[in-house]
Design an enzyme around this catalytic site. Structure first.
Site, PDB file in Angstrom:
ATOM      1  N   CYS B 116      84.913  44.362  79.734  1.00 28.93           N
ATOM      2  CA  CYS B 116      85.447  43.931  78.437  1.00 28.93           C
ATOM      3  C   CYS B 116      84.243  43.415  77.676  1.00 28.93           C
ATOM      4  CB  CYS B 116      86.504  42.847  78.595  1.00 28.93           C
ATOM      5  SG  CYS B 116      87.071  42.213  76.998  1.00 28.93           S
ATOM      6  N   CYS B 119      85.017  40.022  75.626  1.00 34.81           N
ATOM      7  CA  CYS B 119      85.359  38.707  76.165  1.00 34.81           C
ATOM      8  C   CYS B 119      85.692  38.811  77.647  1.00 34.81           C
ATOM      9  CB  CYS B 119      86.525  38.149  75.351  1.00 34.81           C
ATOM     10  SG  CYS B 119      87.071  36.506  75.820  1.00 34.81           S
ATOM     11  N   SER B 120      86.956  38.989  77.969  1.00 36.96           N
ATOM     12  CA  SER B 120      87.349  38.888  79.371  1.00 36.96           C
ATOM     13  C   SER B 120      88.630  39.638  79.696  1.00 36.96           C
ATOM     14  CB  SER B 120      87.536  37.421  79.730  1.00 36.96           C
ATOM     15  OG  SER B 120      88.496  36.854  78.846  1.00 36.96           O
ATOM     16  N   CYS B 121      89.028  40.603  78.855  1.00 45.85           N
ATOM     17  CA  CYS B 121      90.279  41.320  79.128  1.00 45.85           C
ATOM     18  C   CYS B 121      90.171  42.030  80.472  1.00 45.85           C
ATOM     19  CB  CYS B 121      90.585  42.308  78.006  1.00 45.85           C
ATOM     20  SG  CYS B 121      90.924  41.468  76.450  1.00 45.85           S
TER      21      CYS B 121
END
Lengths: 113, 210
Positions: B116, B119-121
Site C-alpha cells: 500500500c 499508507c497501510s491498506c
C-alpha cells in the site's frame, strides 16, 4: 507525506516487528466503531492525515497520527467539542504518569487478570 | 516514577502490562480522553470497544492460510476465490465486511507482491493487523521501485523469466496472494497445507517451503 511518488528508493526494509500495544489497538477500534456509526469515513481519516503535513510523518508514530485524525474527525462531526476534549485530557493526565494509571479501564483489566 | 521502588506494580498490586509502564504520552492521553468521551456521550460502550479489539485479535494469518489451503485442495473453490475473494471467504465463514478482496495467484510464470504505497491498506480481515515493515516508507517506496531487490532481501530470488506484478492496495480494495503450492506436498490434508502458508507468503514476500 503518505503518498510517495518522487522519493528515491530508501534504505533496506527494517523487518523488526512489534506487538501492538493496548492503546494502539484501542485507537484502531475507535476508528472502526466511529466509522461504522457514521461519524466519519476512511476518506475523512485520510484527509486529516494528509492535512497534518510532512513533519508529522517524520515525528509521529502510525497510531499517533491516527488518534489525531480520529479526534479531529469526531470534533468536526459534532461528537464532542474541543473544550470537552481539553477538559477530559486534563482529567486523564492528572491521574498519573503511566498509561496503566491514566486509563481507568485498563486498571480494572489488570485487577481482573 | 510515581511509585518509588514499585515501578512495575500498579496500585492494585498487579504488575502493569509491559507496554503500559512507559511514561504516558500526549497521544495516549488523547486516546483515553476520546474513548471516555465516546462512552460518556453514549456513542460507544466500553464493551463494544473491547469487543472490537477482541475481534481484531482473533484475526490472524491462520485465516488466510485456511483459505489458501482450501484453494490448493479444491479447484472449484479456487476458481470461485479468484473470481470473487470476498464471497469465497464468506463461504468459509470468514467475514471480510465491506472489503473487496482480490486474490491474485502465483504461478510458475507470475509472482505477485502486495503493497500500500499510500499508507497501510492490508487484507486485515484474513491476515490480522499488518506488520510494521508493511507500513514503513522503505517498503512502500521500494516495493514499486525495485521490487526484485526487495524480494531478494526477504529471501525470495525470482528467475528472470518470472513476471512480477506489484499490486497497490486501496482503502476499499485489498489484495491477498494465493501462493504457488510447493512441490512435494501431494496428498496433504488442508490442515497440513495450511501450516506451511505463512503471512508473508500471502503478501508475496515469501514462498511456502516444505
Amino acid at each position: 507525506m503518505g503518498g510517495l511518488i518522487d522519493v528515491m528508493p530508501g534504505p533496506p526494509v527494517d523487518r523488526d516487528e512489534h506487538d501492538y500495544a493496548l492503546w494502539e489497538k484501542r485507537v484502531d477500534a475507535l476508528m472502526v466503531l466511529a466509522s461504522a456509526k457514521g461519524y466519519f469515513t476512511v476518506d475523512g481519516l485520510r484527509r486529516a492525515l494528509e492535512d497534518m503535513g510532512e513533519e508529522s510523518f517524520e515525528t509521529m508514530t502510525y497510531y499517533e497520527r491516527w488518534i489525531a485524525s480520529v479526534t479531529q474527525n469526531l470534533i468536526e462531526s459534532g461528537a464532542f467539542t474541543i473544550e470537552e476534549l481539553r477538559a477530559q485530557m486534563e482529567q486523564v493526565q492528572a491521574r498519573g504518569d503511566t498509561y496503566g494509571e491514566a486509563s481507568l479501564d485498563s486498571g480494572k483489566e489488570q485487577a481482573d487478570a | 516514577m510515581p511509585h518509588d521502588g514499585h515501578d512495575h506494580v500498579s496500585p492494585s498490586g498487579h504488575p502493569y502490562r509491559p507496554d503500559q509502564d512507559a511514561p504516558l504520552t500526549h497521544w495516549q492521553v488523547m486516546e483515553i480522553a476520546v474513548r471516555e468521551l465516546l462512552v460518556e456521550k453514549g456513542i460507544a460502550t466500553a464493551e463494544e470497544i473491547q469487543a472490537q479489539i477482541d475481534s481484531m485479535d482473533r484475526r490472524s494469518p491462520a485465516l488466510g492460510a485456511k483459505v489458501v489451503a482450501r484453494a490448493w485442495s479444491d479447484e472449484d473453490f479456487k476458481a470461485r476465490l479468484l473470481a470473487d475473494g470476498s464471497a469465497a471467504c464468506r463461504e468459509m465463514g470468514i467475514e471480510v465486511d465491506a472489503l473487496k478482496l482480490i486474490v491474485v495467484e502465483n504461478t510458475e510464470d507470475v509472482h505477485n507482491l502486495v503493497v500500500c504505497t499510500l499508507c497501510s491498506c492490508y487484507p486485515r480481515n484474513v491476515l490480522g493487523l499488518p506488520p510494521d515493515w508493511y507500513k514503513q516508507r522503505a517498503y512502500r517506496t521500494r516495493a514499486v521501485r525495485e521490487p526484485r531487490t526487495v524480494l531478494k532481501e526477504f529471501g525470495v530470488e525470482l528467475p528472470g523469466t518470472t513476471a512480477l506484478r506489484v499490486h497497490d492496495s486501496t482503502a476499499d480494495m485489498r489484495y491477498l496472494v494465493l501462493p504457488k503450492r510447493p512441490d512435494g506436498a501431494e496428498g496433504w490434508s488442508e490442515e497440513q497445507l495450511a501450516e506451511i502458508v505463512s503471512r508473508d507468503s500471502m503478501i508475496g514476500v515469501a514462498v511456502p517451503q516444505i
